[in-house]
Write an enzyme that holds these catalytic residues in place. Structure first.
Site, PDB file in Angstrom:
ATOM      1  N   ASP A  17     -16.093 -11.645  -4.816  1.00 39.01           N
ATOM      2  CA  ASP A  17     -17.294 -11.325  -4.239  1.00 39.01           C
ATOM      3  C   ASP A  17     -17.840 -10.211  -5.138  1.00 39.01           C
ATOM      4  OD1 ASP A  17     -19.243 -10.801  -2.398  1.00 39.01           O
ATOM      5  OD2 ASP A  17     -18.253  -9.199  -1.647  1.00 39.01           O
ATOM      6  N   HIS A  38     -21.540 -10.159  -4.207  1.00 42.00           N
ATOM      7  CA  HIS A  38     -21.402  -8.649  -3.518  1.00 42.00           C
ATOM      8  C   HIS A  38     -21.934  -8.911  -2.166  1.00 42.00           C
ATOM      9  CE1 HIS A  38     -20.224  -4.420  -4.379  1.00 42.00           C
ATOM     10  NE2 HIS A  38     -20.167  -4.567  -3.009  1.00 42.00           N
ATOM     11  N   ARG A  64     -13.265  -4.452  -5.452  1.00 39.44           N
ATOM     12  CA  ARG A  64     -14.070  -3.985  -6.629  1.00 39.44           C
ATOM     13  C   ARG A  64     -13.643  -4.723  -7.823  1.00 39.44           C
ATOM     14  NH1 ARG A  64     -17.011  -2.503  -3.845  1.00 39.44           N
ATOM     15  NH2 ARG A  64     -18.418  -0.617  -3.695  1.00 39.44           N
ATOM     16  N   ASP A  66       0.856  -1.147  -0.052  1.00 41.25           N
ATOM     17  CA  ASP A  66      -0.111   0.064   0.054  1.00 41.25           C
ATOM     18  C   ASP A  66       0.813   1.294   0.083  1.00 41.25           C
ATOM     19  OD1 ASP A  66      -1.690   2.320   0.680  1.00 41.25           O
ATOM     20  OD2 ASP A  66      -3.136   0.742   1.638  1.00 41.25           O
ATOM     21  N   GLY A 104     -19.930  -8.762   0.644  1.00 43.20           N
ATOM     22  CA  GLY A 104     -19.001  -8.522   1.664  1.00 43.20           C
ATOM     23  C   GLY A 104     -19.667  -7.574   3.021  1.00 43.20           C
ATOM     24  N   GLU A 134     -22.062  -5.949 -12.377  1.00 43.71           N
ATOM     25  CA  GLU A 134     -22.739  -6.714 -11.562  1.00 43.71           C
ATOM     26  C   GLU A 134     -24.258  -6.485 -11.600  1.00 43.71           C
ATOM     27  OE1 GLU A 134     -21.398  -5.430  -7.443  1.00 43.71           O
ATOM     28  OE2 GLU A 134     -19.618  -6.405  -7.783  1.00 43.71           O
TER      29      GLU A 134
HETATM   30  N1  LIG Z   1     -17.363  -6.499  -0.866  1.00 42.59           N
HETATM   31  C1  LIG Z   1     -17.842  -5.460  -0.107  1.00 42.59           C
HETATM   32  O1  LIG Z   1     -18.929  -5.619   0.039  1.00 42.59           O
HETATM   33  C2  LIG Z   1     -16.968  -4.497   0.495  1.00 42.59           C
HETATM   34  C3  LIG Z   1     -17.235  -4.053   1.499  1.00 42.59           C
HETATM   35  C4  LIG Z   1     -16.792  -2.698   2.057  1.00 42.59           C
HETATM   36  C5  LIG Z   1     -15.577  -2.392   1.345  1.00 42.59           C
HETATM   37  N2  LIG Z   1     -15.387  -2.954   0.138  1.00 42.59           N
HETATM   38  C6  LIG Z   1     -14.286  -2.342  -0.867  1.00 42.59           C
HETATM   39  O2  LIG Z   1     -13.079  -2.526  -0.196  1.00 42.59           O
HETATM   40  C7  LIG Z   1     -12.032  -1.491  -0.515  1.00 42.59           C
HETATM   41  C8  LIG Z   1     -11.468  -1.070   0.546  1.00 42.59           C
HETATM   42  O3  LIG Z   1     -12.233  -0.535   1.540  1.00 42.59           O
HETATM   43  P1  LIG Z   1     -11.563   0.168   2.620  1.00 42.59           P
HETATM   44  O4  LIG Z   1     -13.025   0.801   3.693  1.00 42.59           O
HETATM   45  O5  LIG Z   1     -10.590  -0.731   3.420  1.00 42.59           O
HETATM   46  O6  LIG Z   1     -11.128   1.470   2.238  1.00 42.59           O
HETATM   47  P2  LIG Z   1      -9.906   2.335   2.798  1.00 42.59           P
HETATM   48  O7  LIG Z   1      -9.782   3.584   1.994  1.00 42.59           O
HETATM   49  O8  LIG Z   1      -9.771   2.241   4.272  1.00 42.59           O
HETATM   50  O9  LIG Z   1      -8.319   1.604   2.320  1.00 42.59           O
HETATM   51  C9  LIG Z   1      -8.124   1.401   0.847  1.00 42.59           C
HETATM   52  C10 LIG Z   1      -6.581   1.423   1.131  1.00 42.59           C
HETATM   53  O10 LIG Z   1      -6.018   1.029  -0.466  1.00 42.59           O
HETATM   54  C11 LIG Z   1      -4.977   2.071  -0.443  1.00 42.59           C
HETATM   55  N3  LIG Z   1      -4.625   1.976  -1.890  1.00 42.59           N
HETATM   56  C12 LIG Z   1      -4.853   3.183  -2.551  1.00 42.59           C
HETATM   57  N4  LIG Z   1      -4.169   3.133  -3.897  1.00 42.59           N
HETATM   58  C13 LIG Z   1      -3.573   1.806  -3.912  1.00 42.59           C
HETATM   59  C14 LIG Z   1      -2.750   1.087  -4.770  1.00 42.59           C
HETATM   60  N5  LIG Z   1      -2.625   1.530  -6.162  1.00 42.59           N
HETATM   61  N6  LIG Z   1      -2.018  -0.010  -4.178  1.00 42.59           N
HETATM   62  C15 LIG Z   1      -2.380  -0.544  -2.909  1.00 42.59           C
HETATM   63  N7  LIG Z   1      -3.052   0.127  -2.177  1.00 42.59           N
HETATM   64  C16 LIG Z   1      -3.848   1.101  -2.607  1.00 42.59           C
HETATM   65  C17 LIG Z   1      -5.089   3.064   0.150  1.00 42.59           C
HETATM   66  O11 LIG Z   1      -3.820   3.731   0.526  1.00 42.59           O
HETATM   67  C18 LIG Z   1      -6.000   2.588   1.356  1.00 42.59           C
HETATM   68  O12 LIG Z   1      -5.114   2.448   2.473  1.00 42.59           O
HETATM   69  C19 LIG Z   1     -12.961  -0.719  -1.207  1.00 42.59           C
HETATM   70  O13 LIG Z   1     -12.760  -0.656  -2.643  1.00 42.59           O
HETATM   71  C20 LIG Z   1     -14.494  -0.817  -0.686  1.00 42.59           C
HETATM   72  O14 LIG Z   1     -15.213  -0.332  -1.634  1.00 42.59           O
HETATM   73  C21 LIG Z   1     -16.118  -3.734  -0.402  1.00 42.59           C
HETATM   74  O1  LIG Z   2     -18.493  -0.387  -0.814  1.00 41.78           O
HETATM   75  C1  LIG Z   2     -18.874  -1.077   0.082  1.00 41.78           C
HETATM   76  O2  LIG Z   2     -19.384  -0.576   1.051  1.00 41.78           O
HETATM   77  C2  LIG Z   2     -19.347  -2.489  -0.268  1.00 41.78           C
HETATM   78  O3  LIG Z   2     -19.121  -2.725  -1.590  1.00 41.78           O
HETATM   79  C3  LIG Z   2     -20.662  -2.858   0.228  1.00 41.78           C
HETATM   80  O4  LIG Z   2     -21.751  -2.636  -0.960  1.00 41.78           O
HETATM   81  P1  LIG Z   2     -23.407  -2.897  -0.582  1.00 41.78           P
HETATM   82  O5  LIG Z   2     -23.735  -1.758   0.177  1.00 41.78           O
HETATM   83  O6  LIG Z   2     -24.143  -2.800  -1.861  1.00 41.78           O
HETATM   84  O7  LIG Z   2     -23.367  -4.172  -0.068  1.00 41.78           O
END
Ligand SMILES: NC(=O)c1ccc[n+]([C@@H]2O[C@H](COP(=O)([O-])OP(=O)(O)OC[C@H]3O[C@@H](n4cnc5c(N)ncnc54)[C@H](O)[C@@H]3O)[C@@H](O)[C@H]2O)c1
Ligand SMILES: O=C(O)[C@H](O)COP(=O)(O)O
Length: 571
Positions: free
Chosen positions: A310, A334, A286, A225, A336, A315
């Protein structure tokens, strides 16, 4: 002699790209969406988030929201919970709504903002990722976007671990096999996790929770990161490594970065080729961070042994998607963030943010109008400063200095601090920063922002003379940005209403902060300006302005070149 300019081709990139001695720093001209008081379409009257005291706003909740959140909204507004609206129905309803709340399933595109007829003031994303909201359109329509950045972190991390373990032991495939009447014990021999290397890409909120849990499973965890603080990683017992090292040494790779222009298709043909044969991949971030066609090829070639996904580029994915149908892929729709606990938390988090915004917490209009160009300067300096930080050195301590002839009581810097925070955080995370959440977001990321005022003599007519942003204890990818006192330093002023960059490190420059800028380290010598100009001309890059700052004639110098953004990025 310091790095002299050499011929090169500018490549489109949303992040800083190194071009032998050049660094192109994209400064998004999109100011974000907290700007309804400062940025507006010239052909439309300015709009503010100020509601009349007696009118109850209407909030459309377009996707299922936890009951506690809905109740909170109802205390303040008329709430219309209409799920599964078609895009046309959403566009029809939206003109009657002051706020809209969605999850990831609703595309809040330009058409939605256009259909709102100016009434829509807040979009609340009940979750983290805001890639389903057209932020540029929101800004243009004076609409604030807020999200719920923290409440689903643990749920997403737990789902990542669930996918990791299920994939390693073929749980989904074996379950389907047993249910179809088979008993295939030798077909579903798995792999063990203990002692295996997990590379966490994106060590933010979710990534670090996944790392913590994987350590508990006995895995060796490394992370990549570029912006994560090394001490956070150390505290969890995780080594921060380069991207190439992470992917080359991992048995498992788990993705946790936001989808941005620079992370789009981060895993592709080229990067799969660098991985250990038989690597396993987990994606709860994503879909777009993986080139899905390349992943199918890598699965077919056995480079990737298994993937657990996921999230998908589109989607829901097509029914006949080769990726989803692949026998070595475990897929979930999806899920998560989909735990009871996370959904209640997210609902409350987003409801509070939406109500806070609708209550008019951004309505200090007189001050904001006067500060408008400085607000833009503040965000751009933050954006520029963070892009100068070298990968791996986490930003923790930022000092902001305001030089002004105004008495401290006459200058409220909260909005400027919020915009610097926005500029520092947004380019590197999925958090959407606005006036309401800026201080909280900074604190949560361990970012300490201190402010200092320099009281100038002279007329206090203009609110500020200059703003300086310094980032301490980091290395810079552009060595000349480090000041004599060892911090990354950038300074800017407003000239004729336009934000200008006036200092980089110890070098005085003068270039307007519009479009993109190239910073070039050089030794001041005859012919250098022409040489750089010719290189850019070869790539059809239009220079709007050029400024050279030097220590002394024929000594170290920095050239700041303003380039037309569209032209630069089309090459
Ligand atoms: N599947 C789901 O339902 C679900 C749920 C929650 C979050 N998410 C996704 O998970 C991801 C992370 O969420 P989060 O809350 O931890 O966000 P966050 O902002 O806390 O963490 C993201 C991290 O990615 C790092 N980053 C940015 N560019 C980068 C790169 N080129 N290489 C490596 N690291 C890099 C940032 O420095 C940061 O520390 C997001 O894409 C969010 O949308 C998905
Ligand atoms: O970015 C997020 O918070 C997650 O991908 C969750 O998406 P959702 O609210 O559609 O479950």
């Amino acid at each position: 002699m310091a790095a002299a300019a050499s011929s090169t081709t500018l490549k489109p990139s949303a992040s800083a790209a190194t071009i032998s001695g050049f660094r192109r720093l994209p400064l998004s001209t999109t100011f974000g969406v907290t700007t309804l008081s400062f940025r507006h379409r010239r052909d439309q009257p300015r709009r503010f988030i100020v509601l009349s005291m007696d009118a109850k706003p209407t909030i459309l909740v377009a996707e299922k929201l936890g009951e506690a959140g809905v109740n909170l909204l109802k205390e303040f507004a008329n709430v219309d919970c209409s799920y599964n609206l078609s895009p046309e129905e959403l566009c029809t309803k939206i003109s009657l709504c002051d706020a809209l709340i969605v999850r990831s399933g609703t595309k809040v595109n330009r058409e939605v903002f256009e259909s709102s007829g100016g009434r829509l003031k807040v979009v609340g994303r009940a979750g983290v990722g805001i890639d389903n909201v057209d932020l540029a359109a929101a800004t243009e329509h004076g609409c604030l976007v807020v999200n719920a950045p923290t409440a689903n972190t643990v749920a997403a991390a737990e789902h990542g671990i669930a996918l990791l373990t299920a994939m390693a032991r073929n749980i989904a495939q074996a379950d389907a096999s047993v249910k179809s009447g088979k008993w295939e014990r030798s077909k579903y021999v798995g792999v063990s996790l203990v002692g295996k290397t997990l590379a966490v890409l994106g060590f933010g909120k979710v990534g670090s929770e996944v790392a913590r849990r994987a350590k508990g499973l006995g895995m060796h965890v490394i992370a990549h990161d570029p912006y994560a603080p090394a001490d956070r990683a150390r505290a969890i017992g995780v080594g921060l490594v380069s991207f190439d090292e992470a992917i080359a040494s991992a048995d498992f790779i788990s993705l946790h970065m936001p989808l941005t222009a620079s992370t789009s298709k981060m895993l592709n043909d080229e990067t799969f080729a660098k991985m250990k044969k038989g690597v396993r991949i987990i994606n709860v971030a994503r879909g777009g961070v993986i080139d899905e066609e390349a992943l199918v090829k890598a699965l077919d070639a056995g480079i990737v042994a298994q993937a657990a996904l996921d999230v998908f580029t589109v989607e829901p994915p097509a029914k006949d998607s080769k990726l989803v149908q692949h026998e070595n892929v475990t897929a979930t729709p999806h899920l998560g963030a989909s735990t009871m606990e996370a959904q209640e938390g997210v609902a409350i988090e987003v409801a509070e943010a939406v109500v806070g915004a609708l209550k008019g917490e951004l309505a200090a209009t007189a001050v904001l109008t006067e500060l408008k160009p400085y607000v833009s300067l503040a965000e751009k300096l933050g954006r520029l400063a963070v892009q100068l930080v070298a990968g791996g050195s986490g930003v923790k301590t930022v000092k902001v200095t305001y030089a002004s002839a105004r008495a401290p009581d006459d200058l409220d810097t909260r909005v400027l601090r919020a915009m610097i925070t926005k500029g520092l955080i947004e380019p590197i995370s999925s958090v959407f920063v606005n006036l309401v959440n800026a201080d909280f977001t900074a604190k949560q990321r361990g970012l300490r922002i201190t402010e200092e005022r320099i009281l100038l003599d002279g007329s206090p007519e203009s609110p500020l003379e200059l703003i300086q942003v310094q980032i301490a204890n980091v290395e810079s990818r552009f060595a000349s940005a480090i000041s004599d006192s060892g911090e990354i330093k950038v300074e800017g002023r407003v000239k004729d209403g336009i934000p200008h960059l006036t200092r980089v490190g110890s070098f005085e420059v003068d270039v307007s902060l519009e479009g993109s800028i190239i910073l070039c380290r050089q030794v001041d010598q005859p012919g250098m300006i022409g040489k750089v100009g010719s290189i850019l001309a070869e790539d059809n890059v239009n220079v709007s302005f050029m400024s050279v700052g030097r220590i002394a004639p024929r000594k170290q110098a920095v050239m700041a070149i303003g380039v037309d953004e569209d032209q630069a990025s089309s090459h």
